[in-house]
Design a protein around this motif. Structure first.
Motif, PDB file in Angstrom:
ATOM      1  N   UNK B 246       0.955  -1.241   0.094  1.00 32.32           N
ATOM      2  CA  UNK B 246       0.049  -0.030   0.005  1.00 32.32           C
ATOM      3  C   UNK B 246       0.767   1.055   0.230  1.00 32.32           C
ATOM      4  N   UNK B 247       0.172   2.317   0.227  1.00 36.47           N
ATOM      5  CA  UNK B 247       0.864   3.610   0.517  1.00 36.47           C
ATOM      6  C   UNK B 247       1.553   3.907   1.484  1.00 36.47           C
ATOM      7  N   UNK B 248       2.806   3.975   1.617  1.00 36.88           N
ATOM      8  CA  UNK B 248       3.706   3.894   2.952  1.00 36.88           C
ATOM      9  C   UNK B 248       4.717   4.958   2.455  1.00 36.88           C
ATOM     10  N   UNK B 249       5.266   5.221   3.588  1.00 41.37           N
ATOM     11  CA  UNK B 249       6.573   6.011   3.593  1.00 41.37           C
ATOM     12  C   UNK B 249       7.628   4.915   4.264  1.00 41.37           C
ATOM     13  N   UNK B 250       8.600   4.690   3.483  1.00 37.78           N
ATOM     14  CA  UNK B 250       9.704   4.041   3.741  1.00 37.78           C
ATOM     15  C   UNK B 250      10.727   4.532   4.499  1.00 37.78           C
ATOM     16  N   UNK B 251      11.191   4.391   5.527  1.00 41.01           N
ATOM     17  CA  UNK B 251      12.219   4.896   6.368  1.00 41.01           C
ATOM     18  C   UNK B 251      13.265   3.915   6.516  1.00 41.01           C
ATOM     19  N   UNK B 258      13.474   9.146   4.239  1.00 40.06           N
ATOM     20  CA  UNK B 258      12.320   8.725   4.008  1.00 40.06           C
ATOM     21  C   UNK B 258      12.022   8.862   2.531  1.00 40.06           C
ATOM     22  N   UNK B 259      11.143   7.883   2.137  1.00 40.79           N
ATOM     23  CA  UNK B 259      11.061   7.688   0.796  1.00 40.79           C
ATOM     24  C   UNK B 259       9.529   7.377   0.385  1.00 40.79           C
ATOM     25  N   UNK B 260       8.450   8.225   0.037  1.00 42.90           N
ATOM     26  CA  UNK B 260       6.955   7.484  -0.168  1.00 42.90           C
ATOM     27  C   UNK B 260       6.954   6.547  -1.273  1.00 42.90           C
ATOM     28  N   UNK B 261       6.211   5.703  -1.085  1.00 44.30           N
ATOM     29  CA  UNK B 261       6.238   4.713  -2.185  1.00 44.30           C
ATOM     30  C   UNK B 261       4.909   3.909  -1.992  1.00 44.30           C
ATOM     31  N   UNK B 262       4.515   3.529  -3.045  1.00 41.13           N
ATOM     32  CA  UNK B 262       3.281   2.625  -3.303  1.00 41.13           C
ATOM     33  C   UNK B 262       3.738   1.149  -3.336  1.00 41.13           C
ATOM     34  N   UNK B 263       3.747   0.434  -2.368  1.00 45.18           N
ATOM     35  CA  UNK B 263       4.389  -0.897  -2.376  1.00 45.18           C
ATOM     36  C   UNK B 263       3.318  -1.897  -2.777  1.00 45.18           C
TER      37      UNK B 263
END
Lengths: 622, 318
Positions: B246-251, B258-263
């Motif tokens: 889903x939509x997460x912020x990868x830390x 941080x990197x916003x991504x849709x996993x």
């Protein structure tokens, strides 16, 4: 079917609320949860190498929002109260049955109308109950014969009761009326039952309101063999009450030439027989001079010498009634104008008399007056033609003086000027006529009126803004025609030519004010008809023939003829094309069972919901 | 107390008597059958007589060994006992015999203890600890000088160089006390390690190679400093977890970036591919430079992994 639901305002409010809620949730979704990963660089690299299109990356959230709004909007629209009318599912069929004279053409053992009726009844019998039918006849006008109804039995009875009428067809007006019938109706459809005579349909302008209406046609008839009389007029000779000059017009609609004979009869006595040869598709005019008559009425019968009688008898006989021959008394109030006197004298039925300008006119001595550059000495008591009225005229105010002008434009279609060519008339000098609000300008030099028509003291008057002798108008052949045409118009009708009417076209007759009953002797025998006291009476003949109308002791003769070149050309048009569409025999219409609107809207919402569900779980629209 | 019993106590999680950095809260990275597996490895290593960890290695240095290596001219100060008389008579000049000097093998176990090594439940650091412990045990058995170094961004943490089987408990205690912290700066840490350890030897690096600056320069630095590097690449294919969608912020666990991504599953598959590409890149890097490269999954048993390595060295272990 009526169903409960929200009003439009309530649904719109709900829709706005839903939109706002969706937008809020959409914004909240921006707050992503935080997930700690070992090495974000690897995830970044994976995201950069994703096959997802970059442009779609930018718009997909907007697409998601749009899809959710769309679903919400569809659901709200589905909740709106369905104003589904009960009649919305019903198909509406207008059946126009051609009852013009050509439908009475006998082919084989029956008329075209009978053939068409039989086929129409077969079609109506197969029609389902979901179709409402309006039956109307179409000839010179549309006449509804059966209002919108599901009753097939009554409809079939109404169809079987139809009969042709001796009148030409007028499809342009009939189709316009049919379009009016179908306006606002659900699933409109038009069925024409006609013999589709080519002359009627060839130059027919399409009715715009029928552009989307399916049109079918039952076309009856095949023969093109017909010879008929399409014109018949007589002109009585001045002073010779029983002598007339005749002009008869014949038409051959067949592909072969034919020998014909015309029998002229008066008071059932054969007066003369004339032979003629008609080439294929020829229309021929024959002049018969100096024919002595037994009475004022005359009829002409066409006989085909080289073959059998054609199947269309309505145009084989024509009737004419000679007008009462009497000279019209015209007062020429003028200081002297030979051109004017000569123009009036050129018509043998005019009786001009010179009157001094200062002498008053006795209305009992004259039928009309011409005031040449003078004003009436007293009040106006006659229809009048004013020629170059003086500058201080009480009846026509005048404007600027005009020099060396001409008729730049004139109303060619006006009955006063029809057929006259005034283009190169040179006018040395004259004056502009200033019109009142009721006047009508007929001729113009630039924008200035030099010929006008109006009413003064309840009498029709015509004014010419220049002295004819100051122009070359008087040297032209149209000058005496112009004077005569104006006098005829002022007197109300032609003083010499016959005038006939058509069946179902009314003619206004001068009924005495105290008469309450008219007795009509016509082709169908004697008929009595009550009158409205003190009002003009319009007589409407129903068949071709001679009619004698009696108001107590005073009889009036009138005639009714078909006289239609298009109707006499009975050849049907095959295939029948209207507005670029080929009209085909009808098929029974399918039942139009439409579902309520909310069902479609809900189905659409479900569809988009499914799309959203699929794409969401594949992270296409998140 | 015998080593076996002491080891058993340590592996059972009991607090040792001597001061230690271990705490009771530390999970035991070794497991209950660690001792049995170690013994099995010791038996296998003796049987194959692996040269990888054998201490009696022929070194490059010349010295006072017993095996002749070369001649050189006599110089003032040389011990004239090494003058070869036969050579002197033959060549009519003084030549001194040189002998190969035998030295003990130094084994450096470099454990990457950055934050990324301690990420997730199946921590790569634990795997590294088990592997390092296993290799240390084998090294100690072969009388090598074993040094364990925890690589950190700020300051490397060293276990003193030890020799002999008896020092294994100390190494084990040291390993157990290591915690994942800091960032990965392999080059910086390795150069620091090289400066601190002048004695060259085999250097085995345990790392996930998640270095923003790239692992190559760190490995190359090790080789440049004349160590004999071996790279143990520890991977965790289960990192794209089921809940990571889903939509997460990868830390980033180390830097906090941080990197916003849709996993999505596609993105996870892509991550796996990149992980494999990273391993492929490391393998190629090592192969072109004659270095040892070993990749192990975090969930693998350490003894099986070590046996596989020994097999890669061309030695039969079964």
């Amino acid at each position: 079917m009526s169903s409960t639901g929200l009003s439009l305002v309530a649904a719109a409010s709900l829709c706005i609320l839903l939109f706002a809620a969706i937008w809020l949730l959409y914004r909240l979704r921006d707050h992503r949860r935080r997930v700690v990963v070992a090495f974000v660089g690897l995830w970044r690299a994976a995201a950069r190498g994703s096959p997802t299109l970059l442009w779609y990356e930018r718009v997909r959230r907007a697409v998601s929002l749009g899809v959710q709004w769309l679903i919400a909007g569809l659901l709200c629209a589905a909740l709106v109260r369905d104003d589904h009318e009960p009649g919305a599912d019903v198909a509406h069929l207008v059946v126009l049955v051609d009852t013009s004279a050509s439908m009475g053409t006998v082919e084989g053992s029956e008329t075209r109308l009978l053939t068409a009726q039989r086929r129409l009844v077969e079609f109506l019998t197969e029609l389902d109950d979901s179709t409402e039918v309006l039956l109307a006849t179409a000839d010179s006008r549309v006449l509804p014969r059966m209002p919108w109804s599901h009753d097939r039995t009554a409809l079939v009875d109404a169809v079987r009761a139809l009969s042709p009428r001796e009148t030409p067809s007028n499809w342009r007006d009939c189709l316009a009326t049919a379009a009016t019938y179908l306006d606002g109706r659900s699933h409109p459809r038009l069925l024409l039952v006609t013999d589709a005579t080519a002359a009627d349909w060839a130059a027919l302008e399409p009715e715009p309101r029928l552009a989307r209406v399916p049109i079918d046609a039952i076309v009856a008839g095949a023969s093109r063999y017909n010879l008929g009389i399409v014109g018949f007029s007589a002109r009585a000779r001045p002073g010779q009450h029983r002598t007339a000059d005749l002009v008869i017009t014949l038409q051959n609609a067949d592909d072969r030439p034919h020998e014909v004979a015309i029998d002229f009869s008066s008071n059932a006595q054969l007066v003369r027989t004339t032979d003629a040869t008609l080439a294929a598709h020829q229309t021929k005019r024959i002049h018969v001079p100096m024919l002595g008559l037994a009475t004022h009425a005359l009829d002409a019968t066409l006989r085909v010498l080289d073959g059998a009688r054609d199947g269309f008898p309505s145009d084989d006989v024509a009737f004419v009634v000679l007008p009462e021959v009497g000279k019209r008394r015209v007062a020429i109030v003028s200081p002297g104008n030979l051109y004017l006197e000569a123009a009036v004298l050129s018509d043998g039925l005019m009786e001009p008399r010179l009157v001094a300008p200062e002498s008053p006119l006795d209305p009992s001595d004259f039928d009309a007056a011409i005031f040449d550059a003078v004003e009436p000495a007293g009040p106006l008591t006659l229809p009048a033609l004013f020629i170059a009225p003086p500058p201080q005229s009480r009846y026509f105010r005048q404007g600027a003086e005009l020099k060396q002008v001409g008729f730049d434009r004139w109303k060619r279609d006006n009955s006063l000027l029809k057929g006259l060519d005034l283009y190169d008339v040179q006018i040395d000098r004259g004056r502009q006529l200033l019109l009142t609000s009721d006047d009508q300008g007929l001729g113009y030099s630039g924008n200035r009126v030099i010929l006008a028509y109006g009413t003064r003291e309840q009498w029709p008057v015509v004014a010419l803004g220049f002295e004819p002798s100051h122009s070359d108008f008087v040297l032209r052949p149209c000058w005496p025609l112009f004077v005569r045409r104006i006098l005829e118009q002022l007197l109300g009708r032609s003083v010499a030519e016959t005038r006939t009417t058509r069946p179902f076209e009314g003619v206004t007759l001068p009924a005495p004010a105290h008469s309450l009953l008219a007795t009509i002797h016509g082709p169908d025998g004697a008929v009595r008809q009550p009158l409205a006291a003190g009002k003009p009476w319009t007589f409407v003949p129903r068949r071709t023939g001679l009619y004698q109308i009696s108001f107590e002791q005073q009889p009036i003769l009138t005639a009714a003829n078909l006289f239609s070149t298009s109707e006499s050309r009975i050849a049907p048009l095959r295939p029948l094309v209207y507005d670029g569409r080929e009209l085909r025999p009808p098929q029974p219409p399918r039942r139009h069972a439409s579902r309520p609107r909310y069902a479609y809207l809900a189905a659409a919402a479900l569809f988009w919901l499914l799309c959203e569900w699929i794409t969401f779980h594949r992270r296409w629209t998140v | 107390m015998a080593l076996g019993s002491r080891l058993a106590k340590l592996l059972s999680g009991r607090q040792p008597a001597q001061p230690s950095r271990l705490t009771s809260d530390d999970p035991n990275p070794f497991g209950p059958d660690f001792e049995r597996k170690l013994e099995m490895l010791a038996m296998l290593s003796r049987r194959v007589n692996s040269p990888l960890f054998r201490a009696e290695r022929r070194g490059k240095r010349r010295g006072s060994g017993v095996e002749f290596a070369d001649y050189r001219d006599y110089a003032t100060g040389d011990d004239f006992r090494f003058i070869d008389p036969n050579a002197a008579m033959r060549f009519d000049r003084l030549l001194v015999r040189l002998y190969e000097e035998e030295e003990d093998q130094s084994l450096y176990l470099l454990v990457d203890t950055s934050q990324s090594m301690g990420h997730c439940a199946c921590r790569k650091l634990d795997c590294a600890k088990r592997l390092a412990a296993g290799l240390a045990y084998l090294g100690l058995l072969d009388l090598s000088r074993v040094t364990v170094v925890a690589l950190r961004d700020g300051r490397n943490l060293n276990h003193p160089t030890t020799r002999g089987r008896g020092q294994f408990l100390s190494i084990l205690r040291f390993l157990r006390g290591l915690e994942a912290t800091g960032t990965t700066q392999l080059e910086f840490a390795i150069r620091r390690f090289a400066r601190e350890h002048r004695r060259r030897g085999i250097a085995v690096l345990f790392s996930d190679l998640f270095d923003p600056d790239g692992f190559e320069r760190g490995v190359d630095a090790l080789r440049y400093e004349r160590f004999e590097p071996h790279l143990v690449h520890i991977t965790d294919d289960r990192e794209p977890r089921l809940d990571l969608t889903g939509d997460v912020v990868l830390v980033d666990s180390e830097t906090g970036h941080e990197a916003p991504a849709t996993v999505t599953s596609a993105l996870c598959e892509r991550w796996q591919v990149l992980q494999a590409e990273l391993a492929e890149r490391a393998w190629r890097h090592c192969r072109t430079r004659g270095l040892g490269y070993y990749r192990t999954e975090v969930s693998c048993d350490f003894d099986q992994t070590i046996r596989a390595w020994l097999g890669q060295q061309g030695l039969r272990t079964t």
